[in-house]
Design an enzyme around this catalytic site. Structure first.
Site, PDB file in Angstrom:
ATOM      1  N   ALA A  19      -5.074 -22.180  16.688  1.00 22.00           N
ATOM      2  CA  ALA A  19      -6.009 -21.128  17.091  1.00 22.00           C
ATOM      3  C   ALA A  19      -7.043 -20.842  16.014  1.00 22.00           C
ATOM      4  CB  ALA A  19      -5.229 -19.848  17.393  1.00 22.00           C
ATOM      5  N   CYS A  20      -8.218 -20.433  16.481  1.00 16.40           N
ATOM      6  CA  CYS A  20      -9.247 -19.909  15.580  1.00 16.40           C
ATOM      7  C   CYS A  20     -10.004 -18.838  16.360  1.00 16.40           C
ATOM      8  CB  CYS A  20     -10.185 -21.010  15.086  1.00 16.40           C
ATOM      9  SG  CYS A  20     -11.295 -21.703  16.327  1.00 16.40           S
ATOM     10  N   GLY A  21     -10.998 -18.254  15.746  1.00 10.02           N
ATOM     11  CA  GLY A  21     -11.703 -17.138  16.367  1.00 10.02           C
ATOM     12  C   GLY A  21     -12.337 -17.481  17.702  1.00 10.02           C
ATOM     13  N   THR A  52     -13.196 -24.172  14.169  1.00  9.44           N
ATOM     14  CA  THR A  52     -12.258 -24.571  13.114  1.00  9.44           C
ATOM     15  C   THR A  52     -10.929 -25.039  13.692  1.00  9.44           C
ATOM     16  OG1 THR A  52     -11.639 -22.269  12.770  1.00  9.44           O
ATOM     17  CG2 THR A  52     -13.289 -23.184  11.303  1.00  9.44           C
ATOM     18  N   VAL A  67      -7.866 -17.004  18.971  1.00  9.15           N
ATOM     19  CA  VAL A  67      -6.803 -16.211  18.380  1.00  9.15           C
ATOM     20  C   VAL A  67      -6.426 -15.044  19.307  1.00  9.15           C
ATOM     21  CG1 VAL A  67      -8.201 -14.653  16.936  1.00  9.15           C
ATOM     22  CG2 VAL A  67      -5.970 -15.412  16.139  1.00  9.15           C
TER      23      VAL A  67
END
Lengths: 154, 94
Positions: free
Chosen positions: B7-9, B14, B42
């Site tokens: 997960a990333c924003g 990323t 996220v």
């Protein structure tokens, strides 16, 4: 031309950027993308807000870098804008917002596909891990110099 | 079959970098088989956490997550990759 070559444009590089803080620096680069029609007007506020929630400062073995980006709905076409700061500005560290990174080079990504651009992202990661390349980019004075460094990797 | 959630924003940037490097490193250790990697924002972790065994996250995660979480930063900076792969392998019992 590969996807990543299309994303890199010499007219999207800002040299000697003077910014009072990270938001100022992000805004300047985002406005550059906006002026070229690469992103929508909503991009500028969206990318600043996202940096607050999910900071993007990354320490490398040499200089600090930041990779601000935001959701694809604010983007018209995929592109990479690069900003070289005259003096480093503090960004919060990705994943560890209580830490700060003094950032010298900003790689702002306008990503327009939900899961695309893997190639560009891989190349950027490669650059972060090659000390010499990052230093060359940081010390470049003209778009041509940066293009030359990137032409080997991108 | 072990399932890893990365997960990333935004769920596109990323995390994509991290997935790519994670796959490569797990393959290099001969652990790439029998692993499924899924990617998300996220904010979507709470709705997906029950379906996975481990979470790799490039940004901070808030709240109580019922599965182990490891930092995805090494996959971006290249610093500490071996250590984080050790951690992934250990936590998944591979």
């Amino acid at each position: 031309m590969t996807d990543s070559k299309k994303m890199f444009r010499e007219d999207l590089i800002l040299f000697n950027m003077e910014a009072k803080d990270n938001k100022d620096a992000i805004e300047q680069l985002a406005n550059k993308l906006l002026s070229k029609g690469i992103v929508k007007e909503s991009f500028v506020e969206a990318i600043k807000a996202r940096e607050d929630n999910y900071p993007t400062g990354l320490p490398t073995e040499t200089i600090g870098v930041a990779i601000p980006h935001t959701d694809a709905i604010h983007v018209n076409e995929g592109a990479l804008a690069i900003g070289l700061l005259k003096e480093p500005v503090a960004f919060q560290m990705m994943g560890m917002p209580e830490e700060t990174v003094n950032v010298s080079v900003i790689f702002m990504m306008a990503l327009n596909e939900a899961h695309g651009h893997l190639e560009m992202l891989q190349k950027l990661m490669g650059i972060f891990q090659e000390k010499e390349l990052l230093i060359k980019i940081n010390e470049a004075k003209t778009p041509e110099e940066i293009a030359e460094v990137l032409s080997d990797v991108i | 079959m072990a399932k890893i959630l990365v997960a990333c924003g935004t769920g596109i940037c990323t995390s994509t970098m991290a997935v790519d490097r994670l796959k490569k490193e797990l393959n290099a250790r001969g652990k790439g088989n029998n692993i499924t990697i899924v990617q998300c924002k996220v904010a979507e972790i709470p709705s997906k956490v029950n379906d996975v065994d481990l979470i790799v996250c490039t940004t901070q995660v808030s709240g109580n997550i019922s599965k182990p979480v490891v930092s995805g930063l090494p996959f971006l900076t290249g610093v500490g990759v071996d250590k984080v792969i050790d951690e992934v392998i250990e936590k998944l019992g591979l």
